[in-house]
Design a protein around this motif. Structure first.
Motif, PDB file in Angstrom:
ATOM      1  N   LEU A 119      -5.526  -7.464  -0.078  1.00 46.31           N
ATOM      2  CA  LEU A 119      -5.074  -7.205  -1.442  1.00 46.31           C
ATOM      3  C   LEU A 119      -4.349  -8.402  -2.038  1.00 46.31           C
ATOM      4  O   LEU A 119      -4.486  -8.691  -3.238  1.00 46.31           O
ATOM      5  CB  LEU A 119      -4.182  -5.970  -1.471  1.00 46.31           C
ATOM      6  CG  LEU A 119      -4.896  -4.650  -1.154  1.00 46.31           C
ATOM      7  CD1 LEU A 119      -3.908  -3.502  -1.129  1.00 46.31           C
ATOM      8  CD2 LEU A 119      -6.006  -4.379  -2.168  1.00 46.31           C
ATOM      9  N   VAL A 132      -7.481   0.574  -6.280  1.00 46.26           N
ATOM     10  CA  VAL A 132      -7.304   0.218  -4.876  1.00 46.26           C
ATOM     11  C   VAL A 132      -7.178   1.504  -4.074  1.00 46.26           C
ATOM     12  O   VAL A 132      -6.414   2.395  -4.441  1.00 46.26           O
ATOM     13  CB  VAL A 132      -6.040  -0.643  -4.664  1.00 46.26           C
ATOM     14  CG1 VAL A 132      -5.750  -0.832  -3.175  1.00 46.26           C
ATOM     15  CG2 VAL A 132      -6.194  -1.991  -5.354  1.00 46.26           C
ATOM     16  N   ILE A 173      -3.545   2.794  -7.547  1.00 41.51           N
ATOM     17  CA  ILE A 173      -3.435   2.432  -6.144  1.00 41.51           C
ATOM     18  C   ILE A 173      -3.151   3.690  -5.335  1.00 41.51           C
ATOM     19  O   ILE A 173      -2.144   4.358  -5.551  1.00 41.51           O
ATOM     20  CB  ILE A 173      -2.326   1.384  -5.923  1.00 41.51           C
ATOM     21  CG1 ILE A 173      -2.647   0.118  -6.730  1.00 41.51           C
ATOM     22  CG2 ILE A 173      -2.165   1.063  -4.439  1.00 41.51           C
ATOM     23  CD1 ILE A 173      -1.614  -0.991  -6.592  1.00 41.51           C
TER      24      ILE A 173
END
Length: 232
Positions: A119, A132, A173
């Protein structure tokens, strides 16, 4: 011209990673898939065609991560990153009092350090509305005996994901727990058991696709959370 969405998927050569890659390609995505087994990645490429770009390598290797990020950058836009690659640890699973520390370090390098390192490389090229997903496990929540190595690594990954979500509220995320599946890793965790009653990875993929499309608030979710529609 319609934008073709692009995903990076680690551990894409088998199990859940392969099933997710197949589902995304079928929906018009481009997938940059990585895994250690080049032969298996090539099989996925042969099945899915040019929309699946096979990038063999080990995500614990900094040079490989740099190459993966460069390829993602060259696509022009990155829309999804799925950190799916994991290391189980020794099989049969040992108790923590007997856990070989060198093996524990390998588990943490793959399950905690490598996802963050990936990442750190690709967040600069992730689209403003990018997603993500770090693949978690109920072993990171429940204190199952013999699961201390893998489970504690997933607990660390969950907390890492939560903090990343707080630090990047503009991005989506998530930690995602797919539950038990009929995979090689799950069989290795139970070497003497018949795991044919576990669901195939393909049956879990729709839950993750719903997460990606609905984009609820940044948090940890399970596949069961998407049995009914989640609202923001």
């Amino acid at each position: 011209m319609t934008h073709r969405r692009t995903a990076v998927i680690t551990g894409a050569s088998a199990g859940f990673g392969r099933a997710l890659s197949r589902a995304l390609v079928q929906r018009g995505w481009r997938v940059i898939g990585t895994a250690r087994r080049a032969d298996r990645l090539e099989q996925v490429h042969a099945e899915l065609g040019a929309a699946f770009l096979a990038v063999p390598g080990d995500i614990t290797d900094p040079e490989h991560r740099a190459r993966l990020a460069a390829i993602a950058r060259d696509t022009g836009s990155l829309d999804l990153v799925v950190n799916n690659a994991s290391r189980l640890g020794p099989s049969p699973l040992p108790r923590l009092a007997d856990y070989p520390l060198d093996e524990l370090e390998r588990v943490y390098r793959t399950n905690v350090i490598a996802p963050l390192a990936v990442l750190q490389r690709v967040l600069p090229v992730l689209a403003p509305d990018g997603v993500v997903v770090n693949i978690s496990s109920d072993a990171g929540v429940e204190p199952y005996p013999q699961w201390g190595g893998y489970g504690s690594s997933k607990a660390a990954l969950d907390q890492l994901t939560a903090i990343l979500g707080a630090e990047h509220p503009d991005l989506s995320i998530y930690a995602f727990d797919p539950g038990d599946m009929r995979t090689e890793m799950h069989q290795a965790a139970f070497p003497d058991e018949d795991i044919s009653d576990r669901p195939e990875p393909e049956t879990v993929v729709p839950a993750l696709l719903r997460l990606i499309e609905e984009r609820p608030k940044n948090a940890r979710y399970t596949a069961a959370d998407f049995a009914t529609r989640i609202m923001r």
